[in-house]
Scaffold this active site. Structure first.
Site, PDB file in Angstrom:
ATOM      1  N   LYS A 147      -3.769  46.897  73.535  1.00 44.68           N
ATOM      2  CA  LYS A 147      -4.575  46.025  72.664  1.00 44.68           C
ATOM      3  C   LYS A 147      -3.959  44.649  72.516  1.00 44.68           C
ATOM      4  O   LYS A 147      -4.674  43.641  72.374  1.00 44.68           O
ATOM      5  CB  LYS A 147      -4.783  46.664  71.286  1.00 44.68           C
ATOM      6  CG  LYS A 147      -3.512  47.082  70.558  1.00 44.68           C
ATOM      7  CD  LYS A 147      -3.135  48.512  70.855  1.00 44.68           C
ATOM      8  CE  LYS A 147      -1.739  48.822  70.380  1.00 44.68           C
ATOM      9  NZ  LYS A 147      -1.443  50.233  70.319  1.00 44.68           N
ATOM     10  N   ILE A 175     -10.084  58.029  68.934  1.00 43.37           N
ATOM     11  CA  ILE A 175     -11.443  57.899  68.390  1.00 43.37           C
ATOM     12  C   ILE A 175     -12.280  57.035  69.347  1.00 43.37           C
ATOM     13  O   ILE A 175     -11.879  55.921  69.673  1.00 43.37           O
ATOM     14  CB  ILE A 175     -11.429  57.212  66.999  1.00 43.37           C
ATOM     15  CG1 ILE A 175     -10.500  57.937  66.031  1.00 43.37           C
ATOM     16  CG2 ILE A 175     -12.838  57.121  66.437  1.00 43.37           C
ATOM     17  CD1 ILE A 175     -10.354  57.232  64.678  1.00 43.37           C
ATOM     18  N   ALA A 220     -17.444  64.260  85.645  1.00 42.91           N
ATOM     19  CA  ALA A 220     -17.420  62.954  86.340  1.00 42.91           C
ATOM     20  C   ALA A 220     -18.243  62.975  87.619  1.00 42.91           C
ATOM     21  O   ALA A 220     -18.651  61.928  88.117  1.00 42.91           O
ATOM     22  CB  ALA A 220     -15.980  62.576  86.661  1.00 42.91           C
ATOM     23  N   ASP A 225      -0.506  44.667  65.015  1.00 43.85           N
ATOM     24  CA  ASP A 225      -1.199  45.668  65.841  1.00 43.85           C
ATOM     25  C   ASP A 225      -2.631  45.874  65.327  1.00 43.85           C
ATOM     26  O   ASP A 225      -3.587  45.891  66.115  1.00 43.85           O
ATOM     27  CB  ASP A 225      -0.404  46.982  65.818  1.00 43.85           C
ATOM     28  CG  ASP A 225      -1.090  48.078  66.597  1.00 43.85           C
ATOM     29  OD1 ASP A 225      -1.130  47.984  67.837  1.00 43.85           O
ATOM     30  OD2 ASP A 225      -1.615  49.023  65.973  1.00 43.85           O
ATOM     31  N   ARG A 263      12.992  60.149  85.772  1.00 42.13           N
ATOM     32  CA  ARG A 263      12.274  60.730  84.620  1.00 42.13           C
ATOM     33  C   ARG A 263      10.781  60.904  84.954  1.00 42.13           C
ATOM     34  O   ARG A 263      10.186  61.943  84.656  1.00 42.13           O
ATOM     35  CB  ARG A 263      12.440  59.795  83.414  1.00 42.13           C
ATOM     36  CG  ARG A 263      11.933  60.369  82.108  1.00 42.13           C
ATOM     37  CD  ARG A 263      11.998  59.344  80.988  1.00 42.13           C
ATOM     38  NE  ARG A 263      11.250  58.136  81.333  1.00 42.13           N
ATOM     39  CZ  ARG A 263      11.349  56.976  80.709  1.00 42.13           C
ATOM     40  NH1 ARG A 263      12.199  56.843  79.709  1.00 42.13           N
ATOM     41  NH2 ARG A 263      10.624  55.931  81.074  1.00 42.13           N
ATOM     42  N   LYS A 316      -6.353  45.059  67.159  1.00 46.60           N
ATOM     43  CA  LYS A 316      -7.461  46.019  67.288  1.00 46.60           C
ATOM     44  C   LYS A 316      -8.742  45.494  66.630  1.00 46.60           C
ATOM     45  O   LYS A 316      -9.831  45.628  67.186  1.00 46.60           O
ATOM     46  CB  LYS A 316      -7.046  47.353  66.673  1.00 46.60           C
ATOM     47  CG  LYS A 316      -5.931  48.046  67.467  1.00 46.60           C
ATOM     48  CD  LYS A 316      -5.325  49.180  66.669  1.00 46.60           C
ATOM     49  CE  LYS A 316      -4.237  49.912  67.428  1.00 46.60           C
ATOM     50  NZ  LYS A 316      -3.423  50.785  66.584  1.00 46.60           N
TER      51      LYS A 316
HETATM   52  P1  NDP Z   1       6.151  53.729  76.178  1.00 47.83           P
HETATM   53  O1  NDP Z   1       7.195  52.734  75.863  1.00 47.83           O
HETATM   54  O2  NDP Z   1       6.350  55.136  75.752  1.00 47.83           O
HETATM   55  O3  NDP Z   1       5.868  53.727  77.745  1.00 47.83           O
HETATM   56  C1  NDP Z   1       5.897  52.573  78.536  1.00 47.83           C
HETATM   57  C2  NDP Z   1       6.489  52.981  79.881  1.00 47.83           C
HETATM   58  O4  NDP Z   1       6.383  51.887  80.788  1.00 47.83           O
HETATM   59  C3  NDP Z   1       7.965  53.352  79.783  1.00 47.83           C
HETATM   60  O5  NDP Z   1       8.203  54.553  80.497  1.00 47.83           O
HETATM   61  C4  NDP Z   1       8.651  52.162  80.454  1.00 47.83           C
HETATM   62  O6  NDP Z   1       9.872  52.491  81.052  1.00 47.83           O
HETATM   63  C5  NDP Z   1       7.610  51.793  81.487  1.00 47.83           C
HETATM   64  N1  NDP Z   1       7.764  50.444  82.000  1.00 47.83           N
HETATM   65  C6  NDP Z   1       8.264  49.340  81.386  1.00 47.83           C
HETATM   66  N2  NDP Z   1       8.219  48.285  82.226  1.00 47.83           N
HETATM   67  C7  NDP Z   1       7.701  48.724  83.397  1.00 47.83           C
HETATM   68  C8  NDP Z   1       7.444  48.118  84.641  1.00 47.83           C
HETATM   69  N3  NDP Z   1       7.674  46.829  84.862  1.00 47.83           N
HETATM   70  N4  NDP Z   1       6.927  48.871  85.634  1.00 47.83           N
HETATM   71  C9  NDP Z   1       6.670  50.192  85.441  1.00 47.83           C
HETATM   72  N5  NDP Z   1       6.915  50.827  84.266  1.00 47.83           N
HETATM   73  C10 NDP Z   1       7.428  50.107  83.257  1.00 47.83           C
HETATM   74  O7  NDP Z   1       4.783  53.154  75.578  1.00 47.83           O
HETATM   75  P2  NDP Z   1       3.504  53.967  75.113  1.00 47.83           P
HETATM   76  O8  NDP Z   1       3.152  54.969  76.116  1.00 47.83           O
HETATM   77  O9  NDP Z   1       3.646  54.376  73.695  1.00 47.83           O
HETATM   78  O10 NDP Z   1       2.416  52.787  75.087  1.00 47.83           O
HETATM   79  C11 NDP Z   1       1.826  52.307  76.275  1.00 47.83           C
HETATM   80  C12 NDP Z   1       0.659  51.403  75.887  1.00 47.83           C
HETATM   81  O11 NDP Z   1      -0.295  52.151  75.148  1.00 47.83           O
HETATM   82  C13 NDP Z   1       1.039  50.218  74.997  1.00 47.83           C
HETATM   83  O12 NDP Z   1       0.217  49.130  75.321  1.00 47.83           O
HETATM   84  C14 NDP Z   1       0.704  50.721  73.594  1.00 47.83           C
HETATM   85  O13 NDP Z   1       0.419  49.682  72.684  1.00 47.83           O
HETATM   86  C15 NDP Z   1      -0.546  51.527  73.895  1.00 47.83           C
HETATM   87  N6  NDP Z   1      -0.863  52.562  72.932  1.00 47.83           N
HETATM   88  C16 NDP Z   1       0.092  53.466  72.558  1.00 47.83           C
HETATM   89  C17 NDP Z   1      -0.229  54.471  71.679  1.00 47.83           C
HETATM   90  C18 NDP Z   1       0.770  55.487  71.251  1.00 47.83           C
HETATM   91  O14 NDP Z   1       0.427  56.343  70.432  1.00 47.83           O
HETATM   92  N7  NDP Z   1       1.999  55.479  71.778  1.00 47.83           N
HETATM   93  C19 NDP Z   1      -1.592  54.605  71.150  1.00 47.83           C
HETATM   94  C20 NDP Z   1      -2.518  53.617  71.640  1.00 47.83           C
HETATM   95  C21 NDP Z   1      -2.157  52.633  72.489  1.00 47.83           C
HETATM   96  P3  NDP Z   1      11.220  52.379  80.157  1.00 47.83           P
HETATM   97  O15 NDP Z   1      11.084  53.412  79.095  1.00 47.83           O
HETATM   98  O16 NDP Z   1      12.294  52.656  81.140  1.00 47.83           O
HETATM   99  O17 NDP Z   1      11.231  50.981  79.615  1.00 47.83           O
HETATM  100  N1  HSE Z   2       1.494  51.696  66.903  1.00 46.50           N
HETATM  101  C1  HSE Z   2       0.119  52.080  66.904  1.00 46.50           C
HETATM  102  C2  HSE Z   2      -0.200  52.768  65.578  1.00 46.50           C
HETATM  103  C3  HSE Z   2      -0.135  53.000  68.048  1.00 46.50           C
HETATM  104  O1  HSE Z   2       0.729  53.082  64.817  1.00 46.50           O
HETATM  105  O2  HSE Z   2      -1.361  52.938  65.283  1.00 46.50           O
HETATM  106  C4  HSE Z   2      -1.601  53.215  68.293  1.00 46.50           C
HETATM  107  O3  HSE Z   2      -2.237  52.065  68.736  1.00 46.50           O
END
Ligand code: NDP
Ligand code: HSE
Length: 445
Positions: free
Chosen positions: A110, A141, A38, A206, A54, A210
């Protein structure tokens, strides 16, 4: 002064869940190599999550953890905000507020961009900040980079992708292990692939989000998820997966966007794909995207489309891009949607009734003379040409003494409206005993 002597760029992370934790860990583990690439360090200095304890346990000492995401946005020391909360609600407000505060934004969301992308990209353009979203399509990817930059010389013809890991995992496990839909869905949730609301995965939403983003970048059109045709996998039956196999096909949930004579096709639905195509052999939670460009021909991108660290890989690639480019004049950066904002096209999205494709039909029919002739007669009267017919023995389908059987028909290409009409006529035949199954077929040649 060497660029690597620049002070680190400071990042605030909203949402320390599956992807947030992966992003933090990969950035820590590979920080030295990332800094060398970077040209400066990239440091997450502040995290917001509803569960502060957590999140603190995940990041350790030295990172400020708060429960109010707005405190991160208000922090003048933060240059980039990563939104990893998900959904259209609070995430939309936070992303717009971060842009308004002059921060660059990285998101994996997305759903947010497919529905509110026009508003968000316009706000970012006004403020001269970047909104980067590599992780939003096909997880690890680098398909956004490929479409936006690597293939920039091409007139893109079509894109077809397995872009939802959860549904591909379900279809693979059902086919290979004969497991039930519900069992496999629970496993996908346990492994962290599924969305917070898994109906988004299984109903094709979903994948619709995408493919909407890929379509915008490929064809220079606005993001318009509301015009996408979306059909999921919940109505697929085990026997269709089996019959498809016998005919030399696999069933995959495909996101398809295509340049057609009357506009741009934008659709998600289960599709029969010839088993000999590479994409037909993409199994489990893996994703793959095929892009056809006029100069390059066919290209294929394959990898993990979900999960903590594969998705983090894409999030961090965006951070590095921003670290390199954020001091550049906004006019000289890569446009959010690949085309300059004043050079977007208004090509219409083709209604599903006008899409031309081929079909797999399964009719449960009375096992008596003349049934096949009536069905093929209807197809012929609509000008729909048949590619193959498979008729199972009645006792093979319903057991000894059964009086009904399955009739499987593969058609050549026809316009969807004609097929809808033919289906209505065939369904009305007294010898057709159950709702007809129709699955579209894509040769992807
Ligand atoms: P998670 O549910 O694992 O994580 C979301 C986090 O955000 C949780 O820790 C949640 O806390 C926290 N949260 C909720 N509301 C708030 C708030 N108001 N302020 C601060 N923190 C908050 O989701 P993912 O990590 O799986 O996904 C995150 C994003 O990435 C989504 O948009 C998803 O579509 C995208 N994504 C996910 C993929 C995957 O493989 N998981 C792949 C590609 C994209 P709490 O648990 O207490 O609610
Ligand atoms: N729920 C999504 C999937 C996560 O199963 O592909 C990645 O965007």
């Amino acid at each position: 002064m060497k660029s690597t002597n620049l002070s680190p760029i400071r990042v605030g992370l909203l949402g320390m869940g599956t992807v947030g934790t992966g992003t933090f860990n990969v950035l820590q583990r590979n920080q030295e190599e990332i800094r060398r690439r970077a040209g400066r360090g990239i440091e997450i200095t502040m995290v917001a999550d509803l569960d502060v304890a957590r999140a603190k346990a995940a990041v350790g000492e030295g990172v400020q953890v708060v429960d109010d995401a707005r405190k991160v946005i208000a922090n003048p020391d933060i240059d980039i905000v990563i939104e990893l909360i998900g959904g259209y609600g609070i995430a939309r407000a936070l992303v717009l507020e971060a842009i308004e505060a002059g921060k660059h934004v990285v998101t994996a969301n997305k759903a947010l961009l497919a529905v509110h992308g026009t508003e968000i990209f316009a706000a970012a353009h006004r403020k001269g900040v970047m909104v980067a979203f590599e992780a939003a399509v096909a997880g690890g990817i680098p398909i956004i980079k490929a479409l936006r930059e690597g293939l920039t010389a091409n007139s893109i013809q079509w894109i077809a992708g397995i872009i939802n890991g959860t549904t591909n995992f379900i279809l693979s496990e059902m086919r290979d292990k004969g497991l039930d839909f519900d069992v496999v869905l629970k496993e996908a949730q346990r492994l962290g692939y599924a969305e917070a609301d898994p109906t988004f995965d299984i109903e094709g939403v979903d994948a619709g989000h995408k493919v909407t983003l890929m379509s915008a970048i490929a064809f220079g059109i606005p993001v318009q998820f509301d015009k996408a045709y979306v059909e999921g996998i919940t109505h697929l039956a085990a026997q269709d997966i089996r019959y498809a196999e016998q005919l030399g096909y696999r069933i995959k949930l495909l996101g398809i966007t295509k340049r057609a004579a009357n506009g741009i096709e934008l659709r998600v639905h289960p599709s029969l794909v010839p088993a000999k195509r590479l994409i037909a052999n993409v199994e489990g939670a893996m994703n793959a995207v095929v892009v056809q460009g006029d100069a390059v021909g066919t290209t294929l991108y394959y990898g993990k489309g979900a999960g903590s660290e594969p998705t983090a890989s894409a999030v961090i690639a965006d951070l590095v891009d921003i670290a390199r480019l954020h001091t550049a004049d906004p006019e000289h950066r890569v446009p959010h949607l690949a085309f300059q904002p004043d050079a977007m096209s208004n090509l219409p999205i083709v209604p599903m009734s006008e899409v031309v494709t081929s079909y797999y039909l399964r009719l449960n029919v009375a096992d008596e003379a003349g049934v096949l002739a009536k069905v093929t007669g209807i197809l012929a009267s609509m000008g729909i040409s048949i590619d193959a017919v498979l008729q199972r023995e009645a006792d093979e389908v319903g057991g000894e003494g059964a009086t009904q059987t399955d009739l499987i028909i593969l058609t050549h290409d026809c316009v969807e409206a004609k097929m809808n009409e033919a289906l209505a006529q065939m369904q009305a035949l007294p010898t057709v005993l159950a709702p007809i199954t129709r699955i579209r077929k894509e040769e992807l040649a």
